[in-house]
Design a protein around this motif. Structure first.
Motif, short mmCIF file in Angstrom:
data_model
loop_
_atom_site.label_atom_id
_atom_site.label_comp_id
_atom_site.label_asym_id
_atom_site.label_seq_id
_atom_site.Cartn_x
_atom_site.Cartn_y
_atom_site.Cartn_z
N VAL A 71 0.85 -1.19 0.00
CA VAL A 71 0.00 0.00 0.00
C VAL A 71 0.89 1.24 0.00
CG1 VAL A 71 -1.64 1.36 1.35
CG2 VAL A 71 -1.93 -1.12 1.17
N GLU A 72 0.62 2.15 -0.92
CA GLU A 72 1.24 3.47 -0.93
C GLU A 72 0.12 4.50 -0.84
OE1 GLU A 72 3.53 3.72 -4.51
OE2 GLU A 72 5.14 2.44 -3.75
N LEU A 73 -0.04 5.07 0.32
CA LEU A 73 -1.14 6.01 0.55
C LEU A 73 -0.55 7.39 0.86
CD1 LEU A 73 -4.39 5.32 2.56
CD2 LEU A 73 -3.28 7.54 2.64
N TYR A 74 -0.74 8.32 -0.06
CA TYR A 74 -0.29 9.70 0.13
C TYR A 74 -1.42 10.48 0.80
CZ TYR A 74 3.43 8.58 -3.23
OH TYR A 74 4.52 8.03 -3.87
N LEU A 75 -1.18 10.91 2.01
CA LEU A 75 -2.19 11.67 2.75
C LEU A 75 -1.78 13.13 2.81
CD1 LEU A 75 -4.75 11.83 4.49
CD2 LEU A 75 -3.32 11.32 6.49
N THR A 76 -2.58 13.98 2.19
CA THR A 76 -2.37 15.42 2.25
C THR A 76 -3.35 16.01 3.25
OG1 THR A 76 -1.64 15.51 -0.06
CG2 THR A 76 -2.38 17.58 0.93
N PRO A 90 3.02 14.86 14.03
CA PRO A 90 1.75 15.25 13.39
C PRO A 90 1.99 15.80 11.99
CG PRO A 90 1.93 16.16 15.62
CD PRO A 90 3.27 15.61 15.28
N ILE A 91 1.06 15.50 11.09
CA ILE A 91 1.12 16.06 9.73
C ILE A 91 0.49 17.45 9.77
CG2 ILE A 91 0.52 15.74 7.31
CD1 ILE A 91 0.09 12.76 7.95
N GLN A 92 1.27 18.46 9.41
CA GLN A 92 0.81 19.84 9.47
C GLN A 92 -0.14 20.16 8.30
OE1 GLN A 92 1.55 22.11 11.97
NE2 GLN A 92 2.41 20.30 12.96
N PRO A 93 -1.03 21.15 8.47
CA PRO A 93 -1.88 21.57 7.36
C PRO A 93 -1.07 21.92 6.12
CG PRO A 93 -2.62 22.58 9.40
CD PRO A 93 -1.34 21.89 9.72
N GLY A 94 -1.51 21.38 4.98
CA GLY A 94 -0.83 21.63 3.72
C GLY A 94 0.25 20.62 3.38
N ASP A 95 0.69 19.81 4.35
CA ASP A 95 1.77 18.86 4.11
C ASP A 95 1.22 17.49 3.67
OD1 ASP A 95 3.62 20.75 4.70
OD2 ASP A 95 4.07 20.01 6.72
N THR A 96 2.09 16.72 3.03
CA THR A 96 1.74 15.37 2.56
C THR A 96 2.69 14.36 3.19
OG1 THR A 96 0.90 16.20 0.45
CG2 THR A 96 1.51 13.87 0.54
N TYR A 97 2.14 13.23 3.59
CA TYR A 97 2.95 12.15 4.18
C TYR A 97 2.60 10.85 3.47
CZ TYR A 97 5.27 9.37 7.80
OH TYR A 97 6.10 8.52 8.48
N LEU A 98 3.61 10.06 3.15
CA LEU A 98 3.41 8.80 2.44
C LEU A 98 3.43 7.64 3.44
CD1 LEU A 98 3.25 6.86 0.03
CD2 LEU A 98 5.76 7.07 -0.19
N TYR A 99 2.30 6.91 3.52
CA TYR A 99 2.24 5.66 4.27
C TYR A 99 2.51 4.54 3.27
CZ TYR A 99 0.21 8.33 8.10
OH TYR A 99 0.00 9.24 9.11
N ASN A 100 3.62 3.82 3.49
CA ASN A 100 4.13 2.87 2.51
C ASN A 100 4.51 1.58 3.24
OD1 ASN A 100 5.41 1.53 0.44
ND2 ASN A 100 6.85 3.17 -0.05
N PHE A 101 3.75 0.50 3.02
CA PHE A 101 3.99 -0.73 3.76
C PHE A 101 3.40 -1.92 3.02
CE2 PHE A 101 0.17 1.40 5.27
CZ PHE A 101 -0.80 0.41 5.20
N THR A 102 3.88 -3.11 3.37
CA THR A 102 3.39 -4.37 2.82
C THR A 102 2.59 -5.09 3.90
OG1 THR A 102 5.26 -4.56 1.32
CG2 THR A 102 4.05 -6.58 1.81
N VAL A 103 1.50 -5.73 3.50
CA VAL A 103 0.60 -6.39 4.44
C VAL A 103 0.73 -7.91 4.30
CG1 VAL A 103 -1.78 -6.68 5.20
CG2 VAL A 103 -1.00 -4.46 4.32
#
Length: 617
Positions: free
Chosen positions: A62-67, A100-113
């Motif tokens: 899973v590669e989930l980019y959360l903005t 914490p992810i700040q307003p306006g920033d993007t963080y990538l959650y990247n992992f194998t299940v």
């Protein structure tokens, strides 16, 4: 040699078949009306609400980019029930495994299940997911040990019409000294009221029920349909027939349901609040909600259906793999749950007299940047997070004793645990676990990641330390987590140092102004705790909630005595007054309040004398 070649071929084939699922989600507020009663702001992904279900197969990435588009609020994302083996920095709770992810920033959650079953994802920033930032996360298994024709995912929850941050401000407040939890306004099924689920005759359905709520446990019942439980919290169980489910927030059940062989009528799907968890029940609160199991749109919908308090105990289930009880523990952690007030007047939740207060820098950063000499020393993780350092490849036993008359669903990140003791509830006094006098341990204990602790009761859990990481253990009633009911298990931190977070992990902290090395206080001298975040100071002696109640009852008794004398006269009311005062005295004695009230009064007299001696009015 041939066997090794076959194994290698199978592994390569698995890698080829595994998929990478990429999601680009921007979290932002939109207006919705989930229960048809009132508009509210909900947290959407890409302006769509409810957030989407995520479906993957075992072994997928899973590669989930959360903005973060919430403008003024931090955020984060936790994948509830996923072990994150080798990717602890993707677990999600802010101040624990990430900044914490700040307003306006993007963080990538990247992992194998590498798991299978029913899970969910949700914000792990405050009580934020109560505004809708949550969804189902299903991991499919091509070797499922049961057969069915069709699968349906069903979420249950409650709704608060106001935003979580407004409710939180009123809840964690000195004007709410008893810590009474906010009362929700309604029940939801699949994020709406009066939902419809369609069945076709003779089909067998796998229904995945997920409680994505903030607070109240729920009963779930399908009229005239038997439920066969086959999975709980991602663990297959021996098929178990049940008339209904009892689900705390955070728990998941997968059940098989066989449809009728006709379309003669439609049936009720009933949710019921566990109203014993509510301090008050407003007149307009619906304790039951009816949704619809529909075979034929032409037939009338079922009438409103009531559900009563039904007994159900997940302790009766057996894991399908029949994993035996772990050997006697190598390390035992005992946690006593207490709810009490501190000097700021706010009611907090405590493990062993410590209410979780987040560190200056996330705990994972402390573990990753400490020297090998210091990384296993619990001191560097701070005095206010209930830190426990665990050695590798051991059996850890966690005993939780409830000194509170409320229910608490406890969730462990990074693991499932064996539930080896689970007491009933007790009305009067807490009954802690007695290691020398307890019910026999089950041979094949249930395993799950979220378990209910009964009022004044206890639970005993065991798990293996086979997953290096910083793992949160907390009550999943999110109001109680906000009160501080949490501990942090620092598992095999020497091995954890071999995990290397990506650059955006550190960029995220830098953007938040958070140190990317140091102890719980953010200091590079790992034993210098100057600047550590600490809980409030305790109340002055005598100024406890119990003391206030004692003083109030004693005052009421005096005022009532004056009123009765005036109302009935000295002669006619003697017998009546004696009865009233005997009852009051009995209540005070039973609750050990007479001495408490006398002490409060004595303290008040001393304080008054002290103030006057200093020339104060």
């Amino acid at each position: 040699m041939l066997f090794q070649q076959v194994v290698g071929l199978v592994c390569c084939l698995s890698l080829v078949l595994a998929k990478t699922h990429t999601f680009n989600f921007t979290a932002s507020y939109i207006t919705a009306n989930p229960d048809g009663v009132k508009d509210k702001k909900v947290i959407s992904f890409n302006k769509q609400w409810p957030p989407p279900e995520i479906h993957i197969n075992k072994g997928d990435r899973v590669e989930l980019y959360l903005t973060n588009g919430l403008e003024t609020k931090n955020t984060s994302l936790h994948f509830h029930g996923l072990f994150q083996n080798g990717s602890n920095f993707m677990d999600g709770p802010e101040w624990v495994t990430q900044c914490p992810i700040q307003p306006g920033d993007t963080y990538l959650y990247n992992f194998t299940v590498d798991q299978v079953g029913s899970y969910w994802y949700h914000s792990h920033s405050g009580a934020q997911y109560g505004d809708g930032m949550r969804g189902a996360f299903i991991v499919h298994d091509d070797k499922e040990p049961f057969k069915y024709d069709e699968e349906k995912v069903i979420t249950i929850s409650e709704i608060y019409h106001d935003q979580y941050y407004d409710i939180f401000g009123e809840f964690l407040n000195r004007y709410n000294p008893t810590g009474a939890e906010p009362i929700p306004q309604n029940l939801l099924l699949n994020d709406t009221a009066n939902s419809t689920i369609y069945f076709e005759p003779k089909k067998t359905y796998l229904l995945r029920f997920i409680n994505v709520g903030l607070f109240v446990s729920q009963y779930l019942y399908i009229e005239d349909h038997e439920l066969t439980i086959v999975e709980i919290d991602g663990v297959y169980v021996e098929p178990f027939k049940a008339s209904h489910l009892y689900m705390t927030v955070g728990q998941r059940y997968a059940v098989l349901v066989t449809a009728k062989d006709h379309k003669d009528k439609n049936y009720a799907i009933v949710q019921g609040f566990d109203d014993t968890m509510l301090d008050v029940i407003p007149d307009d609160l619906r304790l039951n909600a009816t949704s619809y199991l529909v075979y034929d749109d032409e037939k009338p919908l079922p009438k409103e259906y009531k559900i009563n308090d039904l007994a159900f105990n997940d302790y009766d289930l057996t894991p399908l793999d029949k994993e035996e009880l772990y050997d006697d523990y190598d390390y035992q952690i005992t946690l006593d749950v207490v709810m009490d007030n501190l000097g700021d007047g706010v009611n907090y939740a405590f493990f062993n007299n410590i209410t979780y207060t987040h560190p200056v820098t996330p705990t994972i950063i402390t573990a990753l940047t400490a020297s090998k000499e210091h990384v296993t020393n619990p001191r560097i993780y701070g005095s206010n997070i209930n830190a426990f350092v665990l050695q590798p490849n051991e059996i850890v036993e966690v005993v939780v004793n409830n000194h509170d008359d409320g229910r608490h669903p406890f969730h462990l990140h990074g693991h499932t645990f064996q539930v080896i003791q689970k007491s009933k509830s007790f009305d009067d006094e807490p009954v802690p676990y007695d290691e020398n006098d307890h019910e026999p341990f089950p041979k094949y204990p249930i395993r799950r990641d979220t378990v209910n602790l009964e009022p004044n009761g206890h639970i005993v859990l065991r798990f293996k330390t086979d997953n290096p990481g910083i793992w949160f253990f907390h009550c999943h009633v999110d109001w109680h987590l906000e009160q501080g009911l949490a501990a942090v298990f620092i598992e095999d931190p020497l091995s954890l140092q071999n995990q290397k977070p990506p650059q955006d992990f550190y960029d995220n902290c830098i953007a938040s102004g958070i140190p990317i090395e140091g102890n719980a206080a953010g200091n590079k001298d790992f034993f210098n705790m100057t600047g550590e975040n600490l809980q409030s100071q305790p109340l002055p002696e005598g100024f406890t909630l119990k003391g206030y109640l004692a003083f109030a009852i004693s005052t009421f008794a005096g005022l009532y005595g004056l009123w009765s004398i005036i109302q009935y006269g000295l002669e006619d009311s003697v017998q009546y007054d004696e009865k009233i005062f005997n009852n009051l005295e009995k209540i005070l004695h039973e609750n050990n309040l007479i001495q408490e009230a006398d002490q409060v009064a004595a303290d008040a007299e001393v304080n008054e004398h002290t103030h006057l001696s200093r020339g104060e009015e």
